[in-house]
Design a protein around this motif. Structure first.
Motif, PDB file in Angstrom:
ATOM      1  N   MET A   1      42.195  42.821  45.867  1.00 42.05           N
ATOM      2  CA  MET A   1      40.802  42.399  45.718  1.00 42.05           C
ATOM      3  C   MET A   1      40.264  42.819  44.359  1.00 42.05           C
ATOM      4  O   MET A   1      40.860  43.674  43.697  1.00 42.05           O
ATOM      5  N   PRO A   2      39.136  42.256  43.955  1.00 42.59           N
ATOM      6  CA  PRO A   2      38.545  42.623  42.673  1.00 42.59           C
ATOM      7  C   PRO A   2      38.212  44.115  42.618  1.00 42.59           C
ATOM      8  O   PRO A   2      37.963  44.765  43.636  1.00 42.59           O
ATOM      9  N   MET A   3      38.152  44.632  41.383  1.00 41.67           N
ATOM     10  CA  MET A   3      37.987  46.068  41.171  1.00 41.67           C
ATOM     11  C   MET A   3      36.706  46.615  41.815  1.00 41.67           C
ATOM     12  O   MET A   3      36.731  47.625  42.513  1.00 41.67           O
TER      13      MET A   3
ATOM     14  N   GLY B   1      40.339  45.758  30.858  1.00 44.55           N
ATOM     15  CA  GLY B   1      39.656  45.546  32.140  1.00 44.55           C
ATOM     16  C   GLY B   1      40.518  45.837  33.339  1.00 44.55           C
ATOM     17  O   GLY B   1      40.073  45.754  34.464  1.00 44.55           O
ATOM     18  N   SER B   2      41.835  46.146  33.123  1.00 45.92           N
ATOM     19  CA  SER B   2      42.692  46.462  34.258  1.00 45.92           C
ATOM     20  C   SER B   2      42.326  47.818  34.813  1.00 45.92           C
ATOM     21  O   SER B   2      41.697  48.630  34.165  1.00 45.92           O
ATOM     22  N   PRO B   3      42.695  48.143  36.077  1.00 44.73           N
ATOM     23  CA  PRO B   3      42.363  49.427  36.682  1.00 44.73           C
ATOM     24  C   PRO B   3      42.826  50.598  35.844  1.00 44.73           C
ATOM     25  O   PRO B   3      42.101  51.562  35.654  1.00 44.73           O
TER      26      PRO B   3
ATOM     27  N   ILE C   1      42.917  55.281  47.863  1.00 42.98           N
ATOM     28  CA  ILE C   1      42.539  54.087  48.620  1.00 42.98           C
ATOM     29  C   ILE C   1      42.133  52.955  47.680  1.00 42.98           C
ATOM     30  O   ILE C   1      42.595  51.816  47.811  1.00 42.98           O
ATOM     31  N   ARG C   2      41.267  53.273  46.696  1.00 46.63           N
ATOM     32  CA  ARG C   2      40.761  52.192  45.841  1.00 46.63           C
ATOM     33  C   ARG C   2      41.892  51.594  44.990  1.00 46.63           C
ATOM     34  O   ARG C   2      41.921  50.385  44.744  1.00 46.63           O
TER      35      ARG C   2
ATOM     36  N   ASN D   1      36.353  49.341  44.789  1.00 50.54           N
ATOM     37  CA  ASN D   1      35.674  50.637  44.633  1.00 50.54           C
ATOM     38  C   ASN D   1      34.691  50.889  45.778  1.00 50.54           C
ATOM     39  O   ASN D   1      34.639  51.982  46.354  1.00 50.54           O
ATOM     40  N   VAL D   2      33.901  49.855  46.089  1.00 45.56           N
ATOM     41  CA  VAL D   2      32.901  50.007  47.160  1.00 45.56           C
ATOM     42  C   VAL D   2      33.581  50.203  48.508  1.00 45.56           C
ATOM     43  O   VAL D   2      33.238  51.110  49.284  1.00 45.56           O
TER      44      VAL D   2
END
Length: 566
Positions: free
Chosen positions: A165-167, A5-7, A157-158, A171-172
């Motif tokens: 912050m949460p993934m 679940g990590s980036p 950026i993401r 992303n958003v």
């Protein structure tokens, strides 16, 4: 090793999507559908080169939409297809998509000819399919490269945001920031700077007087000795306007009656930085020349470049035996589509200042001893003229009327009139109420539909159904324009169909091409188009239908069908 679940784990576990030449197949197929759709006709005929550019752009947009949907799907961590399933789906979809693409390529020339024939243009003898494919491919590849750059920016950026912050939130927010940065860079750093340079260059060009004619010595012209207007500051559009109109002798030769020399006043953008100062100079010049003793006074708003359509003014001067005064003030040097985007406020401020200065003076004159007051503008000039038409300020002492030609689609007053059309009335040629205040006309007529009397104030909109500057629709990204839901006008191809996203880009290109067509179509209005509307608005004394017919024939002989409109 990264935790589940990590980036990083998410990136490494990205499903192995089917690709060809490094491009994801499913998004590419969506892009090819857009390519096929772009070949369908719109309002203006397209040469193969521009068709190729359009096809490449819409293919890239289709591909980007597919990639975006892919990204959203993965970001939401929804189930994905296995590689064999993706390959089978790609093959299943590729066959009809390629078949449709081939079919549209075979019909592209026929569709373009369906427009050309309505514009009285020769059919295409050659419509290079290979050229379209080549240009489209090059345009697509450049667009994809830009897309990859945007993706790189988004990823940087993401991934930076993942630390704080949460993934999904990252992303958003990362996508929003990437879009914002791209918009700011494109509009403010690149486009705006480019058009600022273009504006300054055009200003410089208008102020190069080595080849300009000397200032007139006849005091009836602005810029002559004793004039309040600087001849040099007028620029070429202004100088052409004030000296190229018909004189009393030419008008008398046509009408067989005594005539006057028309008065034409023009104040150039270079005269002053202040729109109010330019407006006051225009007023003082009108007073100097005796304009308020004339029968008809016209406050005209020029296009972005400062140009005024001679076909829109000369017929009026013939109708009223030269007893006409026309005034215009320049506000920009850019072509109207560019001025519409980048110098909107300049045009609105100048039109308002000019209207207010002249109207205030006009209202101080005895009603039975002042000229009839009319407003006029074409293209961006129509929009700015409508903006300056403040019904609350003129309610107690209204002007006599207005003729607005080719009003751009954002025009608020035009939109209000169209929305108020009678049920069943065509969107491209509406009927509003009993026609006492507002009527619409095209090159095919339209004024004859209303036989009742006019009211105190007369307004006519002159527009071609094939004019994309009038009938462009911003919501055509997802919704068919109203005029596409009705039977097509005579100058519009019956083969036009609404296609989400693609129609938007087709109409945008149509706006860019709207002037490069024969007179009487698109955004190219000719002198003959103006005659019936001007008769309706100004009701020339003793004027007959035979006079209009004769004047139309004279205009056609004088200018032909190719008079430049910008």
């Amino acid at each position: 090793m990264s935790a589940p679940g990590s980036p990083r784990k998410m990136d490494e576990a990205d499903p192995r999507r089917a690709r060809v030449l490094g491009l994801a197949i499913l998004p590419l197929l969506l892009g090819l559908l857009f390519f096929a759709a772009s070949l369908t006709p719109s309002l203006i005929p397209r040469p193969w080169l521009l068709q190729g550019v359009l096809a490449g752009l819409v293919t890239a947009i289709g591909y980007a939409i597919g990639q975006f949907l892919n990204t959203v799907w993965r970001a939401l961590e929804l189930p994905t297809l296995s590689m064999p399933a993706v390959r089978k789906l790609s093959l299943f979809l590729a066959i009809p998509v390629i078949g449709l693409l081939v079919w549209t390529l075979l019909h592209a020339a026929e569709w373009q000819n369906s427009i050309r024939l309505r514009f009285e243009m020769e059919p295409l003898e050659a419509f290079s399919t290979y050229g379209i494919i080549g240009v489209a491919t090059a345009t697509f590849l450049v667009s994809v490269a830009l897309g990859w750059a945007a993706q790189f920016l988004f990823d940087r950026i993401r991934r930076a945001l993942y630390r704080i912050m949460p993934m999904r939130t990252a992303n958003v927010l990362g996508l929003a920031l990437a879009i914002l940065i791209g918009f700011v860079i494109t509009r403010d750093a690149v486009i705006r700077s480019g058009f600022d340079l273009a504006d300054k260059s055009y200003a410089t060009a208008q102020n190069l007087f080595a080849d300009a004619p000397p200032a007139p010595q006849d005091t009836r012209f602005p810029g002559s000795p004793g004039s309040h207007v600087d001849w040099g500051a007028m620029g070429q559009p202004g100088r052409n306007f004030v000296v190229d109109g018909p004189d009393a002798a030419a008008i008398s030769a046509f009408t067989g009656r005594a005539a006057m020399n028309p008065i034409r006043v023009y104040v150039g953008r270079a005269q002053s930085e202040s729109p109010q100062v330019r407006a006051e100079l225009a007023l003082q010049e009108l007073i100097r020349l005796g304009a308020f003793d004339r029968k008809v006074l016209i406050v005209a708003s020029p296009t972005g470049t400062g140009w005024l359509d001679p076909g829109g003014h000369e017929p009026m001067e013939f109708m009223h035996d030269g007893d006409v005064a026309t005034v215009a003030v320049q506000y920009s040097y850019l072509q109207s589509p560019l001025a519409l985007i980048f110098e909107t406020q300049s045009g609105l401020e100048q039109a308002t200042a000019t209207m207010q200065a002249i109207y205030r003076h006009w209202t101080t004159l005895p009603p039975d001893a002042r000229p009839r007051f009319y407003m006029h503008g074409i293209s961006l000039g129509a929009w700015s003229s409508m903006y300056s038409f403040n019904v609350f300020s003129i309610l107690n002492d209204p002007i006599d009327g207005a003729l607005w030609t080719g009003p751009p689609f954002p025009s608020r007053l035009w939109n209000q009139a169209v929305v108020a059309r009678n049920p069943g009335s065509p969107y491209v040629l509406p009927e509003v109420g009993s026609g006492r205040l507002v009527r619409f006309a095209s090159q095919y007529g339209g004024l004859e539909r209303t036989s009742g009397p006019w009211g105190r104030l007369r307004v006519v909109y002159l527009q071609h159904a094939s004019d994309a500057i009038v009938f462009y629709e911003p919501t055509s990204v997802w919704r068919a324009p109203e005029w596409m839901k009705e039977p097509r006008a005579p100058d519009v191809s019956p083969a036009i169909r609404f296609i989400p996203v693609v129609t938007q880009l087709q109409l945008a290109l149509d706006m860019a091409l709207a002037l490069g067509v024969p007179g009487g179509y698109g955004h190219n209005y000719i002198a003959e188009d103006y005659i019936d509307p001007w008769v309706a608005v100004t009701d020339p004394e003793g004027w007959t239908d035979d006079d209009s017919t004769r004047l139309k024939a004279w205009c056609a002989q004088e200018w032909g069908q190719g008079c430049r409109r910008e």
